[in-house]
Design a protein around this motif. Structure first.
Motif, PDB file in Angstrom:
ATOM      1  N   VAL A 241       0.854  -1.192   0.000  1.00 22.36           N
ATOM      2  CA  VAL A 241       0.000   0.000   0.000  1.00 22.36           C
ATOM      3  C   VAL A 241       0.887   1.238   0.000  1.00 22.36           C
ATOM      4  O   VAL A 241       1.828   1.341   0.794  1.00 22.36           O
ATOM      5  CB  VAL A 241      -0.943   0.006   1.223  1.00 22.36           C
ATOM      6  N   ASP A 242       0.599   2.150  -0.897  1.00 23.94           N
ATOM      7  CA  ASP A 242       1.347   3.409  -0.986  1.00 23.94           C
ATOM      8  C   ASP A 242       0.842   4.345   0.114  1.00 23.94           C
ATOM      9  O   ASP A 242       0.026   5.236  -0.115  1.00 23.94           O
ATOM     10  CB  ASP A 242       1.150   4.026  -2.368  1.00 23.94           C
ATOM     11  N   THR A 243       1.333   4.125   1.329  1.00 22.57           N
ATOM     12  CA  THR A 243       0.861   4.906   2.470  1.00 22.57           C
ATOM     13  C   THR A 243       1.253   6.376   2.355  1.00 22.57           C
ATOM     14  O   THR A 243       0.500   7.257   2.782  1.00 22.57           O
ATOM     15  CB  THR A 243       1.421   4.321   3.780  1.00 22.57           C
ATOM     16  N   LEU A 244       2.427   6.651   1.765  1.00 18.92           N
ATOM     17  CA  LEU A 244       2.857   8.039   1.613  1.00 18.92           C
ATOM     18  C   LEU A 244       1.937   8.781   0.641  1.00 18.92           C
ATOM     19  O   LEU A 244       1.537   9.926   0.906  1.00 18.92           O
ATOM     20  CB  LEU A 244       4.296   8.089   1.123  1.00 18.92           C
ATOM     21  N   GLY A 245       1.589   8.126  -0.464  1.00 23.27           N
ATOM     22  CA  GLY A 245       0.682   8.747  -1.417  1.00 23.27           C
ATOM     23  C   GLY A 245      -0.680   9.013  -0.813  1.00 23.27           C
ATOM     24  O   GLY A 245      -1.295  10.061  -1.048  1.00 23.27           O
ATOM     25  N   ARG A 246      -1.168   8.097  -0.016  1.00 21.80           N
ATOM     26  CA  ARG A 246      -2.477   8.276   0.635  1.00 21.80           C
ATOM     27  C   ARG A 246      -2.421   9.418   1.658  1.00 21.80           C
ATOM     28  O   ARG A 246      -3.353  10.211   1.789  1.00 21.80           O
ATOM     29  CB  ARG A 246      -2.906   6.973   1.311  1.00 21.80           C
TER      30      ARG A 246
END
Length: 318
Positions: free
Chosen positions: A98-103
């Motif tokens: 999961v792209d947590t930084l993008g979210r």
């Protein structure tokens, strides 16, 4: 060696000893590919494809493990994906993350709309190899409009094909649990992403896994692999590689450097030290040519050997 080459049958230039050279010129979207196959290696590839098992390649660095996978994909006309293992790699990143930084960025940007977590899933190379269309849409069922906005770009090496080759490079660098964490996916060719079950879309595939024999791999993992170990390099092996990779190279020079390399390899083994290999051999030839060193008995040649082949000795106090 008699066997049916019904799954993999490389076609190319035949050498005097019966080996086959497969050459592919460099294309816009792919690097040049050159590989030499013997019957034992062709049989191992056919066994892996027939049994639908991963092909585990073992051997010292520089023996041709990594370049084999790319050439297999070119010969078969399949898509090719590569994932290089690092010391902190986990099996999950081969499937998805999961792209947590993008979210987080979307959450703090008033100009952006925060989406559900499923929209930030980033497919890994194993997902692309098994189910590329599902990976393209993150495993979501998207409307045509959403598909344009929220689909993931196809990675390098992707192509529309019935099969794919996935290289998992240097698996012995990973944490000990990583090989066993892949077992279910390798057996079922399916996995879960959040609440969705992802099933393999491609009819065919080959997972190529390389090891430098630096760590013993788990028994359960080994039982699921077809294993091929590259033979130990001897006289003629290194010079053959150099002549293939360096057009116009003098055979005399290639053999001179090979002779000195084999002497250093023997000495390193007797001392329990790391053995110099293909990379050092090619470095030595490149340096000798670039620096114009010709006299193999001269001090410049001997010092160059010490810098490249005798690294342990070079580090010792004098």
């Amino acid at each position: 060696m008699e066997f049916k080459r019904s799954h993999f049958n490389p076609q190319g230039r035949k050498l005097a000893d019966g080996r086959i050279v497969c050459d592919f010129a460099k294309q816009v979207d792919a690097a040049a590919s050159n590989y030499v196959y013997d019957d034992a290696l062709v049989l191992a590839v056919n066994v892996a494809l027939a049994a639908r098992r991963p092909l585990l390649l073992a051997g010292e660095p520089g023996c041709g493990k990594t370049t084999l996978a790319a050439n297999l994909a070119r010969v078969l006309g399949w898509a090719y994906y590569q994932h290089t293992i690092a010391s902190r790699s986990q099996a999950g990143e081969l499937l998805w993350e999961v792209d947590t930084l993008g979210r987080l960025n979307d959450a703090y940007d008033p100009q952006r709309r925060l989406l559900g977590e499923d929209y930030y899933v980033q497919p890994g190379k194993l997902w692309w190899a098994l189910a590329p269309q599902s990976a393209h849409h993150r495993g979501l069922i998207l409307s045509p409009a959403d598909a344009k906005q929220h689909s993931v770009k196809f990675p390098a090496g992707h192509r529309e094909s019935t099969g794919a080759v996935l290289l998992i490079d240097e698996i012995d660098k990973a944490e000990p649990d990583l090989p066993n964490d892949l077992l279910e996916v390798l057996d079922t060719r399916s996995f879960d992403v959040k609440a969705a079950r992802i099933e393999a879309e491609r009819a065919q595939g080959l997972i190529v896994i390389t090891t430098n024999l630096e760590r013993e791999l788990p028994g359960a993992f080994m039982r699921r692999c077809v294993v091929y170990r590259f033979p130990d390099a001897g006289a003629g092996w290194f010079s053959g590689i150099a002549m293939q990779r360096m057009p116009g190279l003098s055979m005399t020079l290639a053999q001179q450097v090979e002779k000195r390399l084999l002497e250093h390899r023997h000495e390193a083994r007797s001392r329990g030290q790391r053995v110099p290999g293909t990379a050092e051999y090619l470095d030595a030839i490149t340096a000798l040519q670039a620096l114009g060193v010709r006299d193999e008995n001269g001090p410049a040649w001997q010092q160059l050997e010490r810098c490249i082949f005798g690294k342990h000795a070079a580090l010792e106090s004098t």
